[in-house]
Design an enzyme around this catalytic site. Structure first.
Site, PDB file in Angstrom:
ATOM      1  N   CYS A 132      -9.873 -17.450   6.745  1.00  7.22           N
ATOM      2  CA  CYS A 132      -9.239 -16.752   7.484  1.00  7.22           C
ATOM      3  C   CYS A 132      -8.341 -17.303   8.609  1.00  7.22           C
ATOM      4  O   CYS A 132      -9.016 -17.467   9.552  1.00  7.22           O
ATOM      5  CB  CYS A 132     -10.021 -15.454   7.992  1.00  7.22           C
ATOM      6  SG  CYS A 132      -9.155 -13.819   8.856  1.00  7.22           S
ATOM      7  N   CYS A 135      -7.913 -14.751  11.609  1.00  8.66           N
ATOM      8  CA  CYS A 135      -9.203 -14.987  12.481  1.00  8.66           C
ATOM      9  C   CYS A 135      -9.389 -16.163  13.366  1.00  8.66           C
ATOM     10  O   CYS A 135      -9.719 -15.984  14.605  1.00  8.66           O
ATOM     11  CB  CYS A 135     -10.258 -14.572  11.559  1.00  8.66           C
ATOM     12  SG  CYS A 135     -10.320 -13.568  10.447  1.00  8.66           S
ATOM     13  N   ASP A 136      -9.062 -17.260  12.922  1.00  8.34           N
ATOM     14  CA  ASP A 136      -9.508 -18.411  13.401  1.00  8.34           C
ATOM     15  C   ASP A 136      -8.273 -19.381  13.711  1.00  8.34           C
ATOM     16  O   ASP A 136      -8.665 -20.523  14.372  1.00  8.34           O
ATOM     17  CB  ASP A 136     -10.459 -19.270  12.492  1.00  8.34           C
ATOM     18  CG  ASP A 136     -11.835 -18.369  12.173  1.00  8.34           C
ATOM     19  OD1 ASP A 136     -12.220 -17.821  12.952  1.00  8.34           O
ATOM     20  OD2 ASP A 136     -12.077 -18.496  11.206  1.00  8.34           O
TER      21      ASP A 136
END
Length: 315
Positions: A132, A135-136
């Site tokens: 992701c 997300c990261d």
């Protein structure tokens, strides 16, 4: 006979459990072999509102579970192998629990990211391997990262990562990409993106501090090469966890559950879907939690209306 069963314990399922438990609906939550969902594989979560300094993924999910338990939600461990949704009460066959029946059902079984299935990959999830980018990506500011994939999602994530990383390398096992022309053009026009096509990933390399490189096979020569990197983002798609439903719920061509727009209602009255199992666009913890809230409210209203209808038949 249960009133409400929730399948799945990611942000969607746990949020639904919190809302329903607070409404004294006594939900039963069945958790599978990965309690907490994909967030348990994430180290630090910095984009979930309310946590100024961020929060560890497993800690966030554990807190949500404890909050649901505090209000009376009951958790049971088991794996649903089949479901009969042809009539109410709905019947589930659950390994470890046997046959379970319920008046309503919330599907929050999520979607599993497809992995490369190569040495070093699973061991380094959360240590440089991610599925992701949104997300990261922030954790790779000023670093070099690799995107593995050739579809639209890979191109989109590659462009997104250039906001943080100094260099983004797209690795794809074919010479041609599956992505649409417009998405390919955007990626090719981005000066931070470089290409390693016709290369098949064979191993994730790592050290004490996490990922250090990706070993690939040059398909033209057969030679093994190492691409140095600080992070590897696998973008080869997701698979919604709906196999046990055996086609009883309407899905799109890729298997994601179709819900009535603006609701979590499926084609079967009394069955609701929330989280990543019905969302292939956003796939974020906060959006999953939002649909979990919607599913709880939809379920509560459904049961109240159903109770009125059943009661009227006795007059």
């Amino acid at each position: 006979m249960e009133k409400i069963i929730i399948l799945g314990t990611g942000p969607a399922g746990l949020t639904a459990a919190i809302y329903l438990a607070r409404a004294n609906m006594k939900p039963i939550v069945i958790e599978g072999d990965q309690p907490g969902g994909q967030l348990t594989l994430t180290t630090e979560v910095e984009n979930f509102p309310g946590f100024v300094e961020g929060v560890m993924g497993p800690e966030l999910m554990d807190n949500m579970r404890k909050q649901a338990e505090r209000f009376g939600a009951e958790f049971k461990r088991g794996w649903v192998t089949s479901a009969d949704l042809s009539k109410r009460p709905f019947t589930l066959q659950v390994d470890g629990l046997g046959k379970v029946q319920t008046e309503s059902l919330i599907l929050s079984t999520g979607a599993s990211a497809k992995l490369l299935q190569i040495p070093g990959e699973k061991e380094n999830i959360g240590r440089g391997v991610s599925t992701c980018a949104t997300c990261d990506g922030f954790f790779f500011r000023g670093k070099k990262v690799i995107i593995v994939g050739g579809g639209d999602s890979a191109m989109e994530e590659a462009n997104f990562l250039t906001k943080f990383a100094n260099e983004v390398v797209i690795v794809h096992r074919r010479n041609e990409l599956r992505a649409s022309k417009i998405m390919q053009d955007r990626a090719r026009e981005n000066k931070k993106i470089s290409w390693q096509l016709d290369k098949t990933p064979t191993e994730v390399l790592s050290g004490d501090k996490g990922v250090t490189g990706l070993k690939v096979k040059n398909n033209a020569t057969g030679e093994q090469e190492v691409i140095e990197t600080n992070g590897i983002f696998v973008a080869i798609g997701h698979k919604p966890n709906t196999g046990f439903l055996d086609g009883q719920i309407n899905t799109d061509k890729t298997g994601y559950i179709v819900v009535t727009p603006g609701t979590t209602e499926t084609n079967i009255p009394g069955v609701f879907a929330c989280g990543d199992v019905q969302d292939k666009k956003y796939r974020q913890a906060i959006t999953a939690a939002g649909t979990g809230c919607m599913a709880a409210l939809d379920t509560e209203r459904y049961l109240e209306g159903s109770a009125v209808q059943d009661w009227s038949k006795t007059l």
